[in-house]
Design an enzyme around this catalytic site. Structure first.
Site, PDB file in Angstrom:
ATOM      1  N   THR A  16       0.731  -1.067   0.324  1.00 35.67           N
ATOM      2  CA  THR A  16      -0.054  -0.422   0.137  1.00 35.67           C
ATOM      3  C   THR A  16       0.608   1.766  -0.311  1.00 35.67           C
ATOM      4  OG1 THR A  16      -1.807  -1.206   0.847  1.00 35.67           O
ATOM      5  CG2 THR A  16      -1.859   1.383   0.871  1.00 35.67           C
ATOM      6  N   VAL A  17       1.824   1.792   0.459  1.00 34.05           N
ATOM      7  CA  VAL A  17       3.055   2.374   1.358  1.00 34.05           C
ATOM      8  C   VAL A  17       3.571   2.451  -0.057  1.00 34.05           C
ATOM      9  CG1 VAL A  17       3.704   3.679   2.625  1.00 34.05           C
ATOM     10  CG2 VAL A  17       1.663   2.471   3.663  1.00 34.05           C
ATOM     11  N   LYS A 108       5.874   2.413  13.001  1.00 32.91           N
ATOM     12  CA  LYS A 108       5.774   2.987  14.089  1.00 32.91           C
ATOM     13  C   LYS A 108       6.050   1.477  15.692  1.00 32.91           C
ATOM     14  CE  LYS A 108       2.007   1.741  12.251  1.00 32.91           C
ATOM     15  NZ  LYS A 108       1.309   2.305  11.266  1.00 32.91           N
ATOM     16  N   GLY A 190      -6.888   0.060   3.043  1.00 36.87           N
ATOM     17  CA  GLY A 190      -5.590  -0.279   3.306  1.00 36.87           C
ATOM     18  C   GLY A 190      -5.048   0.670   4.257  1.00 36.87           C
ATOM     19  N   GLU A 193      -3.112  -2.484   9.584  1.00 33.02           N
ATOM     20  CA  GLU A 193      -1.846  -2.611   9.937  1.00 33.02           C
ATOM     21  C   GLU A 193      -2.172  -4.935   9.559  1.00 33.02           C
ATOM     22  OE1 GLU A 193       0.922  -1.508  10.387  1.00 33.02           O
ATOM     23  OE2 GLU A 193      -0.279  -0.029  10.310  1.00 33.02           O
ATOM     24  N   ASP A 204      -1.151  -0.727  17.801  1.00 34.92           N
ATOM     25  CA  ASP A 204      -0.588   0.549  16.760  1.00 34.92           C
ATOM     26  C   ASP A 204      -0.899   1.566  17.682  1.00 34.92           C
ATOM     27  OD1 ASP A 204       0.284   1.179  14.210  1.00 34.92           O
ATOM     28  OD2 ASP A 204      -1.942   2.085  14.258  1.00 34.92           O
ATOM     29  N   LYS A 208       2.182   4.210  18.346  1.00 34.35           N
ATOM     30  CA  LYS A 208       2.946   5.511  17.679  1.00 34.35           C
ATOM     31  C   LYS A 208       2.658   6.618  19.337  1.00 34.35           C
ATOM     32  CE  LYS A 208       0.134   5.175  13.967  1.00 34.35           C
ATOM     33  NZ  LYS A 208      -1.158   4.852  13.179  1.00 34.35           N
TER      34      LYS A 208
HETATM   35  P1  NAP Z   1       2.094  -3.931   3.054  1.00 33.44           P
HETATM   36  O1  NAP Z   1       0.812  -3.304   2.386  1.00 33.44           O
HETATM   37  O2  NAP Z   1       1.442  -5.399   3.833  1.00 33.44           O
HETATM   38  O3  NAP Z   1       2.752  -3.814   2.410  1.00 33.44           O
HETATM   39  C1  NAP Z   1       3.437  -4.605   3.039  1.00 33.44           C
HETATM   40  C2  NAP Z   1       5.281  -4.587   1.790  1.00 33.44           C
HETATM   41  O4  NAP Z   1       6.298  -5.328   1.781  1.00 33.44           O
HETATM   42  C3  NAP Z   1       4.574  -5.629   1.097  1.00 33.44           C
HETATM   43  O5  NAP Z   1       4.561  -5.675  -0.667  1.00 33.44           O
HETATM   44  C4  NAP Z   1       5.569  -7.107   0.778  1.00 33.44           C
HETATM   45  O6  NAP Z   1       5.354  -7.535  -0.690  1.00 33.44           O
HETATM   46  C5  NAP Z   1       6.811  -6.668   1.363  1.00 33.44           C
HETATM   47  N1  NAP Z   1       7.789  -7.341   2.293  1.00 33.44           N
HETATM   48  C6  NAP Z   1       6.264  -7.933   3.837  1.00 33.44           C
HETATM   49  N2  NAP Z   1       7.324  -8.877   4.119  1.00 33.44           N
HETATM   50  C7  NAP Z   1       8.434  -8.869   3.387  1.00 33.44           C
HETATM   51  C8  NAP Z   1      10.230  -9.608   3.125  1.00 33.44           C
HETATM   52  N3  NAP Z   1      10.209 -10.441   3.995  1.00 33.44           N
HETATM   53  N4  NAP Z   1      11.142  -9.436   2.066  1.00 33.44           N
HETATM   54  C9  NAP Z   1      10.489  -8.522   0.984  1.00 33.44           C
HETATM   55  N5  NAP Z   1       9.376  -7.533   1.059  1.00 33.44           N
HETATM   56  C10 NAP Z   1       8.519  -7.985   2.088  1.00 33.44           C
HETATM   57  O7  NAP Z   1       2.088  -2.783   4.071  1.00 33.44           O
HETATM   58  P2  NAP Z   1       2.077  -1.402   4.131  1.00 33.44           P
HETATM   59  O8  NAP Z   1      -0.161  -0.866   4.955  1.00 33.44           O
HETATM   60  O9  NAP Z   1       2.308  -0.470   3.102  1.00 33.44           O
HETATM   61  O10 NAP Z   1       2.300  -0.229   5.680  1.00 33.44           O
HETATM   62  C11 NAP Z   1       3.604  -0.914   5.661  1.00 33.44           C
HETATM   63  C12 NAP Z   1       4.450   0.232   6.356  1.00 33.44           C
HETATM   64  O11 NAP Z   1       4.303   0.885   6.257  1.00 33.44           O
HETATM   65  C13 NAP Z   1       4.170  -0.701   7.663  1.00 33.44           C
HETATM   66  O12 NAP Z   1       4.823  -0.754   8.496  1.00 33.44           O
HETATM   67  C14 NAP Z   1       2.932   0.111   8.019  1.00 33.44           C
HETATM   68  O13 NAP Z   1       2.954  -0.060   9.519  1.00 33.44           O
HETATM   69  C15 NAP Z   1       3.093   1.531   8.284  1.00 33.44           C
HETATM   70  N6  NAP Z   1       2.159   2.004   7.792  1.00 33.44           N
HETATM   71  C16 NAP Z   1       0.988   1.708   6.350  1.00 33.44           C
HETATM   72  C17 NAP Z   1       0.405   2.942   6.754  1.00 33.44           C
HETATM   73  C18 NAP Z   1      -1.374   1.905   6.129  1.00 33.44           C
HETATM   74  O14 NAP Z   1      -2.085   2.782   5.856  1.00 33.44           O
HETATM   75  N7  NAP Z   1      -1.305   1.045   4.930  1.00 33.44           N
HETATM   76  C19 NAP Z   1      -0.229   3.778   6.899  1.00 33.44           C
HETATM   77  C20 NAP Z   1       1.530   4.474   7.595  1.00 33.44           C
HETATM   78  C21 NAP Z   1       2.330   3.805   7.639  1.00 33.44           C
HETATM   79  P3  NAP Z   1       4.271  -8.811  -1.080  1.00 33.44           P
HETATM   80  O15 NAP Z   1       3.719  -7.406  -1.230  1.00 33.44           O
HETATM   81  O16 NAP Z   1       5.499  -8.912  -1.844  1.00 33.44           O
HETATM   82  O17 NAP Z   1       3.580  -9.511  -0.124  1.00 33.44           O
HETATM   83  N1  HSE Z   2      -3.121   1.225  10.383  1.00 39.62           N
HETATM   84  C1  HSE Z   2      -2.894   1.566  10.840  1.00 39.62           C
HETATM   85  C2  HSE Z   2      -3.836   2.764  10.768  1.00 39.62           C
HETATM   86  C3  HSE Z   2      -1.851   2.810   9.799  1.00 39.62           C
HETATM   87  O1  HSE Z   2      -5.510   2.678  10.606  1.00 39.62           O
HETATM   88  O2  HSE Z   2      -4.030   4.127  11.753  1.00 39.62           O
HETATM   89  C4  HSE Z   2      -1.408   4.493  10.237  1.00 39.62           C
HETATM   90  O3  HSE Z   2      -0.412   4.272  10.761  1.00 39.62           O
END
Ligand code: NAP
Ligand code: HSE
Length: 440
Positions: A16-17, A108, A190, A193, A204, A208
């Site tokens: 997603t990010v 975080k 999206g 977590e 979470d 934070k």
């Molecule tokens: P996500 O959609 O699950 O994406 C995770 C990515 O990391 C995927 O591309 C996954 O690969 C890759 N990955 C995971 N384990 C791996 C490994 N062992 N080797 C290589 N690649 C690996 O998660 P996300 O929502 O983008 O979140 C990512 C980070 O941002 C997290 O720390 C989350 O807490 C933080 N965050 C998220 C948001 C939000 O709104 N989503 C907001 C703020 C912060 P595949 O695609 O191949 O599975």
């Molecule tokens: N899962 C987290 C939330 C992503 O819903 O706030 C942003 O940090």
């Protein structure tokens, strides 16, 4: 304008990010390059599954399944850790920092668990660690605390820090929507977590809060030193009761510091907020944080707290800082780490020093004398009842009792709840919510 330097960016995690960062950085690249005076190259991205279909298309040659190869690639200047978790993410972060690179992180959970080690590694090797996206999604809260409010000490910070929970609570309140259905929607949008229990059980928000506590008070507080409660026991009936009493319900992080006693407390708790409080009206995926500084007074920050675009906005702001630092030697890092003056590091407040008012919902047998027995338990612990609402419960022969209390403290209310749960006339573990009297 001639671009003095080429900066190579690697993205570990293309979910997603990661995809949001790639997409928006590509779009904003010409303006950013002109502003920063450097050529930006999105060099490589790492994923777990190379065959997965993705919305954002990038050349196959730029994809790898080995994030550590990006972290240690001598051509890469900036490593974005956007995978999540605390295992491989820690390895990638430490490897990149040890190589003197700049790491940009949205993680975080990792910062809460290993923040001290990460910052020490950055210092030791001349690397830098930027983390604007780790708290409150698109709201530039880290910059606000670190830079804009640098003159202040912070007696009170409280806010909605989890977009998923706020989205779920809003949908439950506005549409009476079933919890499981709304959680599934938050995942598909999206917001959630990979392990959604991090969101709904309050962890979470706790991660934070740990980052904010470090920024505001220079102390790493791990989640086992916080009071952490989630939203999974809140029902539509709680929203109805809260509305009857003039409140909304929000999952809040509350960080208080008593400077006279030199005590700090960090709590994550579903809270009844008066309808007139701005935060009670912040809905959906939005986050809102009230920061009270001793110099500035109270400041408020509201914006999208989760999701691809908001989070990418925060990550790209860090990338821009990193590019400015690499190209011109300037950026947010000049504020340095937060270090409390000698002897001022606060202690964590014991439960009896954490005071507040409470909402208690009990499912009880609908029989004579039950209310008297409940009142007697509360009186034994010196918890004074402020109001009582009785509603029919869903089961035959049961009633729902909702009590609010006058001011008490955490130790007394916890002992009260334990003893209420033991009464034969109480049918389920009591539900406890705090009443948020923040004065604004
Ligand atoms: P996500 O959609 O699950 O994406 C995770 C990515 O990391 C995927 O591309 C996954 O690969 C890759 N990955 C995971 N384990 C791996 C490994 N062992 N080797 C290589 N690649 C690996 O998660 P996300 O929502 O983008 O979140 C990512 C980070 O941002 C997290 O720390 C989350 O807490 C933080 N965050 C998220 C948001 C939000 O709104 N989503 C907001 C703020 C912060 P595949 O695609 O191949 O599975
Ligand atoms: N899962 C987290 C939330 C992503 O819903 O706030 C942003 O940090």
């Amino acid at each position: 304008m001639s671009l003095t330097r080429t900066i190579q960016i690697g993205i570990c995690g293309f979910g997603t990010v990661g995809q949001g960062v790639w997409k928006h950085l590509e779009r904003a690249r010409p303006e950013l390059e002109a502003r920063l005076g450097a050529k930006l190259v999105l060099a490589r991205a790492a994923v777990r599954d190379l065959r997965k279909k993705r919305d954002v298309k990038i050349p196959a040659a730029k994809l790898t399944a080995d994030p550590l190869a990006i972290a240690t690639d001598p051509k890469i200047d900036i490593v974005c850790e956007l995978m999540g978790g605390t295992g491989l993410a820690r390895q990638v972060t430490l490897a990149a920092l040890s190589a003197g690179k700049i790491v940009v992180s949205a993680n975080k959970a990792l910062i809460c668990a290993h923040g001290a080690e990460i910052f020490a590694t950055a210092r030791k090797h001349g690397g830098h660690f930027f983390f604007e996206a780790s708290v409150a999604g698109g709201i530039p809260l880290i910059k606000a605390l670190r830079e804009g409010l640098v003159a202040n000490r912070f007696p009170l910070i409280y806010g909605i820090l989890n977009g998923t929970c706020n989205y779920i609570l809003t949908q439950m309140e506005e549409r009476n929507a079933p919890y499981a259905e709304v959680l599934a929607a938050a995942k598909s949008l999206g917001y959630a977590e990979a392990d959604e229990s991090l969101d709904v059980d309050g962890w979470d928000t706790a991660h934070k809060a740990s980052v904010l506590t470090w920024l505001a008070h220079g102390l790493w507080v791990k989640t086992d030193r916080m009071l952490v409660e989630g939203i999974s026991r809140i029902t539509p009936a709680d929203f109805k009761n809260a509305a009857t009493l003039g409140y909304g319900i929000k999952l809040l992080a509350v960080i208080t510091r008593d400077f006279a006693a030199n005590e700090l407390s960090v709590r994550i708790q579903p809270t009844l907020l008066p309808e007139g409080n701005v935060l009670a009206n912040v809905n959906g995926v939005f986050n809102a944080i009230s920061v009270t500084g001793d110099v500035v007074g109270t400041t408020l920050y509201i914006g999208r707290g989760a999701g691809q675009d908001a989070t990418a906005s925060a990550v790209i702001s860090d990338i821009a800082d990193a590019v400015a630092l690499l190209s011109h030697g300037k950026g947010a890092h000049h504020m340095g780490d937060v270090v409390p003056a000698a002897g001022t590091s606060p202690r964590l407040a014991p439960p009896e020093r954490i005071r507040g008012r409470y909402y208690v919902r009990l499912s009880v047998k609908d029989q004579p004398g039950v209310l008297a027995r409940v009142a007697s338990v509360m009186a034994r612990h010196h918890v004074s009842i402020a109001s009582v609402i009785q509603n029919p419960a869903e089961q035959d022969g049961a009633a729902s009792l909702v009590l609010t209390t006058h001011e008490s403290d955490e130790r007394a209310i916890r002992a009260t709840l334990k003893n209420l749960a033991r009464l034969p006339s109480v049918l389920e573990p009591p539900v406890l919510l705090r009443i948020g009297d923040f004065g604004n």
